[in-house]
Design a protein around this motif. Structure first.
Motif, PDB file in Angstrom:
ATOM      1  N   LEU A  24       0.801  -1.482  -0.396  1.00  0.00           N
ATOM      2  CA  LEU A  24       0.327  -0.129   0.063  1.00  0.00           C
ATOM      3  C   LEU A  24       1.134   1.734   0.533  1.00  0.00           C
ATOM      4  CD1 LEU A  24      -2.664   0.753  -0.192  1.00  0.00           C
ATOM      5  CD2 LEU A  24      -2.554   1.111   2.323  1.00  0.00           C
ATOM      6  N   ALA A  25       0.846   1.725  -0.867  1.00  0.00           N
ATOM      7  CA  ALA A  25       1.820   3.074  -1.444  1.00  0.00           C
ATOM      8  C   ALA A  25       1.129   4.151  -0.416  1.00  0.00           C
ATOM      9  CB  ALA A  25       1.624   3.261  -2.407  1.00  0.00           C
ATOM     10  N   ILE A  26       2.230   5.355  -0.130  1.00  0.00           N
ATOM     11  CA  ILE A  26       1.514   6.289   0.015  1.00  0.00           C
ATOM     12  C   ILE A  26      -0.034   7.097  -0.051  1.00  0.00           C
ATOM     13  CG2 ILE A  26       2.337   9.340   1.370  1.00  0.00           C
ATOM     14  CD1 ILE A  26       5.529   7.574   1.763  1.00  0.00           C
ATOM     15  N   ASP A  27       0.447   6.954  -1.795  1.00  0.00           N
ATOM     16  CA  ASP A  27      -0.420   7.766  -2.246  1.00  0.00           C
ATOM     17  C   ASP A  27      -1.593   6.787  -2.450  1.00  0.00           C
ATOM     18  OD1 ASP A  27       0.214   6.070  -4.387  1.00  0.00           O
ATOM     19  OD2 ASP A  27       1.001   7.093  -5.590  1.00  0.00           O
ATOM     20  N   GLY A  28      -1.905   6.292  -1.648  1.00  0.00           N
ATOM     21  CA  GLY A  28      -3.080   4.976  -1.615  1.00  0.00           C
ATOM     22  C   GLY A  28      -2.746   3.637  -2.953  1.00  0.00           C
ATOM     23  N   ASP A  29      -1.952   4.242  -3.652  1.00  0.00           N
ATOM     24  CA  ASP A  29      -2.453   2.547  -4.678  1.00  0.00           C
ATOM     25  C   ASP A  29      -1.885   1.262  -4.157  1.00  0.00           C
ATOM     26  OD1 ASP A  29      -2.564   4.631  -6.462  1.00  0.00           O
ATOM     27  OD2 ASP A  29      -0.983   4.382  -7.554  1.00  0.00           O
ATOM     28  N   LEU A  30      -3.333   0.148  -4.267  1.00  0.00           N
ATOM     29  CA  LEU A  30      -2.381  -0.873  -3.444  1.00  0.00           C
ATOM     30  C   LEU A  30      -2.113  -1.853  -4.699  1.00  0.00           C
ATOM     31  CD1 LEU A  30      -3.169  -2.795  -1.473  1.00  0.00           C
ATOM     32  CD2 LEU A  30      -5.523  -3.436  -2.256  1.00  0.00           C
ATOM     33  N   THR A  31      -1.196  -2.921  -4.393  1.00  0.00           N
ATOM     34  CA  THR A  31      -0.638  -3.678  -5.565  1.00  0.00           C
ATOM     35  C   THR A  31      -0.276  -5.187  -4.883  1.00  0.00           C
ATOM     36  OG1 THR A  31       0.935  -1.936  -6.513  1.00  0.00           O
ATOM     37  CG2 THR A  31       1.383  -4.375  -6.870  1.00  0.00           C
ATOM     38  N   LEU A  32      -1.057  -5.995  -5.475  1.00  0.00           N
ATOM     39  CA  LEU A  32      -0.925  -7.210  -4.147  1.00  0.00           C
ATOM     40  C   LEU A  32      -0.050  -8.381  -5.412  1.00  0.00           C
ATOM     41  CD1 LEU A  32      -4.830  -7.951  -3.685  1.00  0.00           C
ATOM     42  CD2 LEU A  32      -2.917  -6.958  -1.723  1.00  0.00           C
ATOM     43  N   ILE A  33       0.659  -9.201  -5.222  1.00  0.00           N
ATOM     44  CA  ILE A  33       1.765 -10.383  -6.146  1.00  0.00           C
ATOM     45  C   ILE A  33       1.301 -10.996  -5.387  1.00  0.00           C
ATOM     46  CG2 ILE A  33       3.887 -10.136  -6.916  1.00  0.00           C
ATOM     47  CD1 ILE A  33       4.028  -8.150  -6.406  1.00  0.00           C
ATOM     48  N   SER A  34       0.579 -12.337  -6.378  1.00  0.00           N
ATOM     49  CA  SER A  34       0.675 -13.863  -5.475  1.00  0.00           C
ATOM     50  C   SER A  34       1.633 -14.642  -6.072  1.00  0.00           C
ATOM     51  CB  SER A  34      -0.909 -14.303  -5.558  1.00  0.00           C
ATOM     52  OG  SER A  34      -1.758 -13.508  -4.887  1.00  0.00           O
ATOM     53  N   ARG A  35       2.701 -15.403  -5.939  1.00  0.00           N
ATOM     54  CA  ARG A  35       2.855 -16.552  -6.283  1.00  0.00           C
ATOM     55  C   ARG A  35       2.739 -17.743  -5.877  1.00  0.00           C
ATOM     56  NH1 ARG A  35       7.151 -12.284  -5.453  1.00  0.00           N
ATOM     57  NH2 ARG A  35       7.917 -11.445  -8.067  1.00  0.00           N
ATOM     58  N   VAL A  36       2.109 -19.092  -6.739  1.00  0.00           N
ATOM     59  CA  VAL A  36       2.283 -20.452  -6.686  1.00  0.00           C
ATOM     60  C   VAL A  36       3.160 -20.747  -7.579  1.00  0.00           C
ATOM     61  CG1 VAL A  36       0.384 -22.117  -6.319  1.00  0.00           C
ATOM     62  CG2 VAL A  36       0.012 -19.649  -6.366  1.00  0.00           C
ATOM     63  N   ARG A  37       3.791 -21.368  -6.017  1.00  0.00           N
ATOM     64  CA  ARG A  37       5.014 -22.640  -7.030  1.00  0.00           C
ATOM     65  C   ARG A  37       4.606 -24.385  -6.329  1.00  0.00           C
ATOM     66  NH1 ARG A  37      10.562 -22.381  -8.220  1.00  0.00           N
ATOM     67  NH2 ARG A  37      10.435 -20.232  -6.970  1.00  0.00           N
ATOM     68  N   ASN A  38       5.306 -25.019  -7.314  1.00  0.00           N
ATOM     69  CA  ASN A  38       4.485 -25.978  -7.375  1.00  0.00           C
ATOM     70  C   ASN A  38       5.987 -27.394  -7.079  1.00  0.00           C
ATOM     71  OD1 ASN A  38       4.020 -29.405  -7.785  1.00  0.00           O
ATOM     72  ND2 ASN A  38       3.240 -29.219  -9.933  1.00  0.00           N
ATOM     73  N   ILE A  39       5.370 -27.566  -5.183  1.00  0.00           N
ATOM     74  CA  ILE A  39       6.826 -28.126  -4.711  1.00  0.00           C
ATOM     75  C   ILE A  39       6.159 -29.552  -4.547  1.00  0.00           C
ATOM     76  CG2 ILE A  39       7.285 -26.354  -3.970  1.00  0.00           C
ATOM     77  CD1 ILE A  39       5.694 -27.133  -1.042  1.00  0.00           C
ATOM     78  N   ASN A  40       5.193 -30.453  -5.307  1.00  0.00           N
ATOM     79  CA  ASN A  40       4.561 -31.667  -5.650  1.00  0.00           C
ATOM     80  C   ASN A  40       5.100 -31.759  -7.124  1.00  0.00           C
ATOM     81  OD1 ASN A  40       2.638 -33.303  -4.584  1.00  0.00           O
ATOM     82  ND2 ASN A  40       1.639 -32.189  -7.019  1.00  0.00           N
ATOM     83  N   GLY A  41       5.023 -33.372  -6.648  1.00  0.00           N
ATOM     84  CA  GLY A  41       5.833 -34.570  -7.465  1.00  0.00           C
ATOM     85  C   GLY A  41       5.368 -34.259  -9.228  1.00  0.00           C
ATOM     86  N   LYS A  42       4.204 -33.698  -9.469  1.00  0.00           N
ATOM     87  CA  LYS A  42       3.584 -33.539 -10.402  1.00  0.00           C
ATOM     88  C   LYS A  42       3.024 -32.482 -10.590  1.00  0.00           C
ATOM     89  CE  LYS A  42      -0.006 -36.825  -7.892  1.00  0.00           C
ATOM     90  NZ  LYS A  42      -1.550 -37.898  -8.042  1.00  0.00           N
ATOM     91  N   PRO A  43       2.734 -32.648 -11.827  1.00  0.00           N
ATOM     92  CA  PRO A  43       1.527 -31.314 -12.677  1.00  0.00           C
ATOM     93  C   PRO A  43       0.600 -31.506 -12.096  1.00  0.00           C
ATOM     94  CG  PRO A  43       2.049 -31.941 -14.424  1.00  0.00           C
ATOM     95  CD  PRO A  43       3.248 -33.311 -13.275  1.00  0.00           C
ATOM     96  N   PHE A  44       0.057 -30.003 -11.560  1.00  0.00           N
ATOM     97  CA  PHE A  44      -1.223 -30.081 -11.379  1.00  0.00           C
ATOM     98  C   PHE A  44      -1.944 -28.937 -11.583  1.00  0.00           C
ATOM     99  CE2 PHE A  44       0.922 -27.405  -7.696  1.00  0.00           C
ATOM    100  CZ  PHE A  44       1.264 -27.008  -7.379  1.00  0.00           C
ATOM    101  N   SER A  45      -3.777 -28.466 -12.071  1.00  0.00           N
ATOM    102  CA  SER A  45      -4.102 -27.183 -12.639  1.00  0.00           C
ATOM    103  C   SER A  45      -5.278 -26.394 -11.514  1.00  0.00           C
ATOM    104  CB  SER A  45      -4.738 -27.013 -13.845  1.00  0.00           C
ATOM    105  OG  SER A  45      -3.811 -28.223 -14.771  1.00  0.00           O
TER     106      SER A  45
END
Length: 196
Positions: A24-45
């Motif tokens: 949340l910046a001083i001017d009120g701008d909001l930024t959301l950053i999401s990261r998802v990492r697969n730590i599984n042994g197989k692909p997923f969706s």
């Protein structure tokens, strides 16, 4: 707590790492950053959506620009594929739509408050627009009967084509929300149309 994790794994049997950064910046701008990492042994969706509840003056005085002529899934009609016909989205009843392959920037104009929300997104190809309106609001336990009048969800999302991660891969989605004074207010538009 351990039992809950086991119950969750029955529904989602994949290991992953999720990180959320909120800025949340001083001017009120909001930024959301999401990261998802697969730590599984197989692909997923998976599908993903930020649920941004915007405070508006009156839902009937709000319009969304940037989604014109796009295809959308109407979630109120069994995800029927339709095409937006209006030059802007306005509200007269319940709406639950997923706009497909939407632009990176969408604007929500609140004429009464003379404010525009500018919503920017990356890694999120779709946009969900939702307002429960009167009838549905009354059935929601955590939602006041008249709260639909002063809220709107415009969500950056990945719904149509789920995100697939191979083992070790990471996906990043970003949403930026800025509120600016709107130059598109009724009184100014009326003056312009009269030649002033």
């Amino acid at each position: 707590m351990h039992i809950k994790i086991e119950e969750d794994l029955k529904q989602w049997p994949h290991s992953f790492e999720f990180r959320l950064r909120v800025s949340l910046a001083i001017d009120g701008d909001l930024t959301l950053i999401s990261r998802v990492r697969n730590i599984n042994g197989k692909p997923f969706s998976f599908s993903f959506a930020y649920h941004t509840y915007l405070s508006v003056s009156d839902i009937s005085e709000v319009r969304i620009e940037g989604l014109e002529t796009l295809d959308y899934l109407d979630n109120l009609s069994k995800r029927q594929l339709l095409t937006e016909q209006g030059d802007a989205i306005t509200f007269e009843s319940e709406m639950d739509r997923t706009y497909l392959r939407s632009p990176k920037v969408v604007a929500v104009l609140d004429h009464e408050r003379k404010r525009t929300y500018v919503i920017g997104k990356e890694g999120l190809p779709d946009t969900v627009v939702w307002n429960p309106w009167e009838k549905k609001s009354k059935t929601m336990a955590d939602f006041g009967d008249d709260e639909y009048k002063s809220m709107l969800c415009v969500d950056g999302a990945a719904v149509e084509r789920p995100i697939t991660l191979k083992p070790g891969e990471e996906w990043t989605g970003r949403l930026m929300l800025t509120a600016v004074k709107s130059s598109f207010c009724f009184d100014q538009l009326e003056l312009r149309s009269k030649g002033f």
